[in-house]
Scaffold this active site. Sequence first.
Site, PDB file in Angstrom:
ATOM      1  N   CYS A   1       0.783  -1.112  -0.161  1.00 32.90           N
ATOM      2  CA  CYS A   1       0.080  -0.093  -0.172  1.00 32.90           C
ATOM      3  C   CYS A   1       0.963   1.365  -0.058  1.00 32.90           C
ATOM      4  CB  CYS A   1      -0.958  -0.033   1.132  1.00 32.90           C
ATOM      5  SG  CYS A   1      -2.504   0.809   0.885  1.00 32.90           S
TER       6      CYS A   1
ATOM      7  N   ARG B   1      -7.661   3.001   1.349  1.00 27.91           N
ATOM      8  CA  ARG B   1      -7.157   4.172   0.738  1.00 27.91           C
ATOM      9  C   ARG B   1      -6.237   3.611  -0.183  1.00 27.91           C
ATOM     10  NH1 ARG B   1      -8.265   5.607   5.764  1.00 27.91           N
ATOM     11  NH2 ARG B   1      -5.985   5.869   5.977  1.00 27.91           N
TER      12      ARG B   1
ATOM     13  N   HIS C   1      -3.427  -5.041   2.048  1.00 31.25           N
ATOM     14  CA  HIS C   1      -2.819  -5.369   3.293  1.00 31.25           C
ATOM     15  C   HIS C   1      -2.879  -6.679   3.686  1.00 31.25           C
ATOM     16  CE1 HIS C   1      -2.269  -1.091   5.006  1.00 31.25           C
ATOM     17  NE2 HIS C   1      -3.194  -0.691   3.932  1.00 31.25           N
TER      18      HIS C   1
ATOM     19  N   GLU D   1      -1.116  -8.246   5.793  1.00 29.28           N
ATOM     20  CA  GLU D   1      -0.758  -8.400   7.262  1.00 29.28           C
ATOM     21  C   GLU D   1      -1.933  -8.050   8.213  1.00 29.28           C
ATOM     22  OE1 GLU D   1      -0.559  -5.758   5.606  1.00 29.28           O
ATOM     23  OE2 GLU D   1      -0.682  -3.831   6.934  1.00 29.28           O
TER      24      GLU D   1
HETATM   25  N1  GLN Z   1      -3.673   6.556   1.104  1.00 27.85           N
HETATM   26  C1  GLN Z   1      -2.297   6.056   1.596  1.00 27.85           C
HETATM   27  C2  GLN Z   1      -1.264   6.856   1.077  1.00 27.85           C
HETATM   28  O1  GLN Z   1      -1.504   7.280  -0.113  1.00 27.85           O
HETATM   29  C3  GLN Z   1      -1.762   4.668   1.506  1.00 27.85           C
HETATM   30  C4  GLN Z   1      -2.982   3.836   2.481  1.00 27.85           C
HETATM   31  C5  GLN Z   1      -2.352   2.615   3.225  1.00 27.85           C
HETATM   32  O2  GLN Z   1      -1.276   2.617   3.225  1.00 27.85           O
HETATM   33  N2  GLN Z   1      -3.415   1.804   3.407  1.00 27.85           N
HETATM   34  O3  GLN Z   1      -0.167   7.139   1.325  1.00 27.85           O
END
Ligand code: GLN
Length: 199
Positions: free
Chosen positions: A83, A139, A174, A176
Amino acid sequence: MNKSNINVGVLALQGAFREHINSIKMCGAKAIEIRFPDQLEEVDGLIIPGGESTTIGKLINKYNFKPYLDEFYSSGKAIYGTCAGLILVAKKVLNEDIGLGYIDIEAQRNSYGRQIDSFEEYVTLGFDGKEKFKAIFIRAPRILKIGPTVDILSKINDNIILARQNNVLVSTFHPELQEDTRIHEYFLKMIGKSIKREN
Ligand code: GLN
């Protein structure tokens, strides 16, 4: 190499690092929190967790991590970005100057929009045809483009969600945050192979 001898570092500047430490330990390997650049010398592979990529990026600069991370990457050690971690290791990030350039992808932050803040999907993993994996997206970024030598390991419709180029693995979700450790096991295998090549 025996898994119990592998030591994985999890970048612990911000974000979901404790959960990755637990997942790696559940697999039977060692895991430590990386808070200072010279700790990278102690570990065989590195996870850059999810969180807030802008914040993690700022802390990478503040603590002068970049040259140490570059060296870690160049030496062929394995890196896994989840992410926000994916955003940080990407070669290109749409409209932002943030990626460290370790994997030939273009990413877009917060790409599913505000309405769909987080969601779950059961997905198939390209390296094992067994039961589906619960992928949790928060996100999440999107991978907009990949270079010719990037392998796609999982997709939802047209969206690439898990990909690998040599020793760099990335997921837009994610793994984890739940009990299924198959992706961490896969990353440990990548680390095992990278160590063998070194010797
Ligand atoms: N939206 C976050 C970013 O742009 C990432 C979100 C996440 O790691 N769950 O950094």
